[in-house]
Design a protein around this motif. Structure first.
Motif, PDB file in Angstrom:
ATOM      1  N   PRO A  86      10.410  10.752   6.227  1.00  0.00           N
ATOM      2  CA  PRO A  86      10.128  11.088   4.822  1.00  0.00           C
ATOM      3  C   PRO A  86       8.622  11.229   4.564  1.00  0.00           C
ATOM      4  N   ASP A  87       8.296  11.743   3.398  1.00  0.00           N
ATOM      5  CA  ASP A  87       6.905  11.709   2.930  1.00  0.00           C
ATOM      6  C   ASP A  87       6.424  10.268   2.954  1.00  0.00           C
ATOM      7  N   ALA A  88       5.196  10.043   3.374  1.00  0.00           N
ATOM      8  CA  ALA A  88       4.721   8.658   3.443  1.00  0.00           C
ATOM      9  C   ALA A  88       3.209   8.636   3.422  1.00  0.00           C
ATOM     10  N   LYS A  89       2.684   7.531   2.923  1.00  0.00           N
ATOM     11  CA  LYS A  89       1.228   7.315   2.961  1.00  0.00           C
ATOM     12  C   LYS A  89       1.027   5.817   2.862  1.00  0.00           C
ATOM     13  N   GLY A  90       0.245   5.239   3.758  1.00  0.00           N
ATOM     14  CA  GLY A  90       0.068   3.789   3.688  1.00  0.00           C
ATOM     15  C   GLY A  90      -0.794   3.249   4.803  1.00  0.00           C
ATOM     16  N   SER A  91      -0.816   1.938   4.849  1.00  0.00           N
ATOM     17  CA  SER A  91      -1.639   1.215   5.809  1.00  0.00           C
ATOM     18  C   SER A  91      -0.878  -0.058   6.158  1.00  0.00           C
ATOM     19  N   ALA A  92      -0.795  -0.403   7.428  1.00  0.00           N
ATOM     20  CA  ALA A  92      -0.012  -1.573   7.830  1.00  0.00           C
ATOM     21  C   ALA A  92      -0.597  -2.176   9.092  1.00  0.00           C
ATOM     22  N   LEU A  93      -0.319  -3.475   9.296  1.00  0.00           N
ATOM     23  CA  LEU A  93      -0.787  -4.135  10.517  1.00  0.00           C
ATOM     24  C   LEU A  93       0.207  -3.880  11.637  1.00  0.00           C
ATOM     25  N   LEU A  94      -0.332  -3.638  12.817  1.00  0.00           N
ATOM     26  CA  LEU A  94       0.508  -3.317  13.975  1.00  0.00           C
ATOM     27  C   LEU A  94       1.231  -4.556  14.474  1.00  0.00           C
ATOM     28  N   SER A  95       2.504  -4.371  14.862  1.00  0.00           N
ATOM     29  CA  SER A  95       3.319  -5.479  15.365  1.00  0.00           C
ATOM     30  C   SER A  95       4.238  -4.973  16.462  1.00  0.00           C
ATOM     31  N   LEU A  96       4.507  -5.836  17.451  1.00  0.00           N
ATOM     32  CA  LEU A  96       5.466  -5.468  18.498  1.00  0.00           C
ATOM     33  C   LEU A  96       6.898  -5.772  18.072  1.00  0.00           C
ATOM     34  N   GLU A  97       7.043  -6.457  16.930  1.00  0.00           N
ATOM     35  CA  GLU A  97       8.376  -6.761  16.389  1.00  0.00           C
ATOM     36  C   GLU A  97       8.593  -5.937  15.129  1.00  0.00           C
ATOM     37  N   SER A  98       9.845  -5.543  14.958  1.00  0.00           N
ATOM     38  CA  SER A  98      10.178  -4.860  13.718  1.00  0.00           C
ATOM     39  C   SER A  98      10.283  -5.895  12.606  1.00  0.00           C
ATOM     40  N   ALA A  99       9.474  -5.746  11.595  1.00  0.00           N
ATOM     41  CA  ALA A  99       9.471  -6.696  10.477  1.00  0.00           C
ATOM     42  C   ALA A  99       9.076  -5.935   9.222  1.00  0.00           C
ATOM     43  N   PRO A 100       9.399  -6.481   8.048  1.00  0.00           N
ATOM     44  CA  PRO A 100       9.064  -5.770   6.811  1.00  0.00           C
ATOM     45  C   PRO A 100       7.569  -5.468   6.724  1.00  0.00           C
ATOM     46  N   SER A 101       7.271  -4.238   6.348  1.00  0.00           N
ATOM     47  CA  SER A 101       5.916  -3.795   6.009  1.00  0.00           C
ATOM     48  C   SER A 101       4.935  -3.716   7.176  1.00  0.00           C
ATOM     49  N   VAL A 102       5.374  -3.904   8.400  1.00  0.00           N
ATOM     50  CA  VAL A 102       4.442  -3.759   9.532  1.00  0.00           C
ATOM     51  C   VAL A 102       4.473  -2.321  10.041  1.00  0.00           C
ATOM     52  N   ALA A 103       3.503  -2.025  10.935  1.00  0.00           N
ATOM     53  CA  ALA A 103       3.575  -0.805  11.740  1.00  0.00           C
ATOM     54  C   ALA A 103       4.156  -1.238  13.085  1.00  0.00           C
ATOM     55  N   TRP A 104       5.382  -0.839  13.319  1.00  0.00           N
ATOM     56  CA  TRP A 104       6.117  -1.340  14.486  1.00  0.00           C
ATOM     57  C   TRP A 104       5.867  -0.452  15.701  1.00  0.00           C
ATOM     58  N   LEU A 105       5.274  -1.043  16.744  1.00  0.00           N
ATOM     59  CA  LEU A 105       5.018  -0.327  17.994  1.00  0.00           C
ATOM     60  C   LEU A 105       6.165  -0.622  18.951  1.00  0.00           C
ATOM     61  N   THR A 106       6.862   0.417  19.369  1.00  0.00           N
ATOM     62  CA  THR A 106       8.041   0.219  20.212  1.00  0.00           C
ATOM     63  C   THR A 106       8.148   1.341  21.225  1.00  0.00           C
ATOM     64  N   GLU A 107       8.888   1.063  22.291  1.00  0.00           N
ATOM     65  CA  GLU A 107       9.167   2.152  23.232  1.00  0.00           C
ATOM     66  C   GLU A 107      10.229   3.068  22.649  1.00  0.00           C
TER      67      GLU A 107
END
Ligand SMILES: [Zn+2]
Length: 479
Positions: free
Chosen positions: A130-151
């Motif tokens: 979807p359309d999106a714009k934001g800023s988030a802290l990177l995380s290796l776990e999926s959690a609310p409001s993070v930027a989730w880094l995953t394979e």
């Protein structure tokens, strides 16, 4: 800064699309002796022009059927045919939902560091983001409001603000292949390159807080998918759009939704080269093909092909055969052209006509470097190309009509397949297998002109010349 996809034609367009008549089509055609169409066609194909066309098509965006860039690509192709003097028709499918990324940016930085933010240049949004714009802290776990880094992100919902997925990717991981989210997913997902993911993991491992800034602008709309069809009348004449005809075609969308230079702006440019060379040859005094020849650029690979087969064949005249181009602009492993599928009886005559052209040219003096592929081969059905929509149809099976693809690479890794008994197989060695070259950038955000067609523009010229002459001979030999 947003990475904008240019939605207008580049300055090349006007010069490219303007035909440069090589002879007056009226008087000279009557006075001069007929030229040998095979020689004129061979010379009339221009690798440089095809290369520029790929750049212009890619600049329009991913060109997916029904999207804004798909319509722009259809308009581009339609204009190119019309400026040659060909009659053009637009065939539309019923409306359906379409999605297109218009612009995006994805950048990362270590909080508290003086280093400037780093843009992830190879990132590409997944389909249905979807359309999106934001800023988030990177995380290796999926959690609310993070930027989730995953394979692997999967297709489902996540509560993360944004997902960065390093798979799927090219076989070496260097370019992401845009995946697909479910329609209506609330969070965007970007494919990123493996080295980019490794950099981010390294920062996290070192205890850094990593901030991800993202912005994505997409367009979803309901629209018809446009296919462009043009016709070159044959010597046998007949009512316009009703005469028996042979069809050259290529899917005009980028397949994966990435830049799609090799897959498949190269196929579109190859078909345009055939149309250009053939029309100009006739204008210069060469004889027209015995039967009408048409050119189709499908708005969407499988959907448009099926729609055309069901609604236009045979209403628009008797279809005599199909020659399809898909990935005719690049090969990572070899200078090679393949013809497929060679394991259908209805394809044998056309496949053999195409191979005969290549054999003759390989034996002739190849004076110009890059003038001809050092290797060519025929292989069995591998699945997945739009020519099978035709060859798998009842009409084609019952009449043993040919539908063949000519290409310089297929898929993202080299393939080897059993040779079809009684068919040519490989030109450069005798064995029971056939090699198929690959494109390292297959379906990825790295399928750019710089990585593919700009490196080997002569691939498109080979494929155009082989297709032109092979089809011409096939048509002349028809009873
Ligand atoms: Zn394709």
């Amino acid at each position: 800064m947003l990475i904008g996809l240019a939605l207008a034609l580049t300055p090349h367009a006007s010069t490219l699309a303007t035909p440069t008549p090589q002879a007056d089509s009226g008087a000279s055609a009557q006075a001069a002796p007929k030229l040998d169409p095979q020689q004129v066609l061979w010379r009339g194909v221009d690798a440089r022009r095809a290369q520029l066309r790929v750049r212009e098509l890619v600049a329009l965006g991913p060109r997916m059927g029904g999207t804004r860039s798909g319509d722009a690509a259809a308009a581009y192709v339609s204009k190119a045919f019309a400026e040659l003097g060909l009659e053009v028709r637009i065939v539309e499918t019923p409306e359906r939902r379409t999605w297109q990324p218009l612009a995006w940016t994805l950048s990362v930085r270590v909080e508290g560091s003086q280093e400037p933010a780093r843009r992830l240049e190879r990132a590409w949004p997944w389909h249905n983001s979807p359309d999106a714009k934001g800023s988030a802290l990177l995380s290796l776990e999926s959690a609310p409001s993070v930027a989730w880094l995953t394979e692997r992100a999967g297709r489902g919902a996540s509560t993360a603000a944004v997902i960065l997925a390093s798979r799927p990717a090219t076989s070496d991981g260097s370019w992401p292949v845009p995946g697909r989210l479910r329609e209506g997913t609330a969070q965007p997902c970007f494919g990123i390159a493996k080295p980019e993911a490794e950099l981010l993991r390294g920062w996290l491992d070192a205890g850094a807080k990593v901030r991800v800034d993202f912005e994505l602008d997409v367009e979803t709309r309901s629209a018809a998918i446009r296919t462009v069809v043009a016709r070159l009348p044959g010597r046998k004449g007949g009512e316009a759009w009703k005469a028996p005809y042979f069809l050259f075609c290529a899917h005009g969308d980028a397949d994966s939704g990435g830049p799609g230079a090799d897959d498949n702006a190269s196929g579109v440019a190859t078909v345009l080269e055939i149309a250009t060379a053939w029309k100009r040859a006739i204008d210069a005094g060469a004889s027209a093909p015995v039967h009408e020849v048409r050119f189709a650029i499908w708005g969407s690979e499988i959907e448009s092909t099926r729609h055309f087969l069901h609604t236009r064949v045979p209403a628009d005249g008797e279809l005599l055969g199909v020659l399809n181009y898909d990935q005719s602009g690049f090969g990572s492993g070899a200078d090679q052209v393949n013809v497929e599928p060679d394991d259908l009886p209805g394809n044998a005559a056309l496949v053999n006509a195409l191979v005969a052209v290549m054999r003759e040219r390989a034996d002739a003096d190849a004076s110009e470097p890059g003038d001809f592929p050092s290797r060519f081969a025929t292989n069995k059905s591998l699945g997945g190309t739009d020519s099978y929509v035709f060859s798998d149809s009842e009409l084609f099976k019952s009449r043993a009509l040919p539908a063949v693809s000519v290409f310089s690479s297929a898929w993202g890794a080299a393939g080897e397949h059993k040779r079809t008994s009684g068919m040519p197989g490989e030109s450069w060695r005798e064995r029971d297998k056939v090699g198929v070259d690959y494109d390292l950038y297959y379906h990825s955000s790295g399928d750019t002109p710089e990585n593919t067609t700009d490196k080997e523009p002569w691939n498109m010229a080979w494929c155009a010349r082989v297709g032109c002459l092979g089809a011409l001979r096939y048509l002349e030999a028809l009873p």
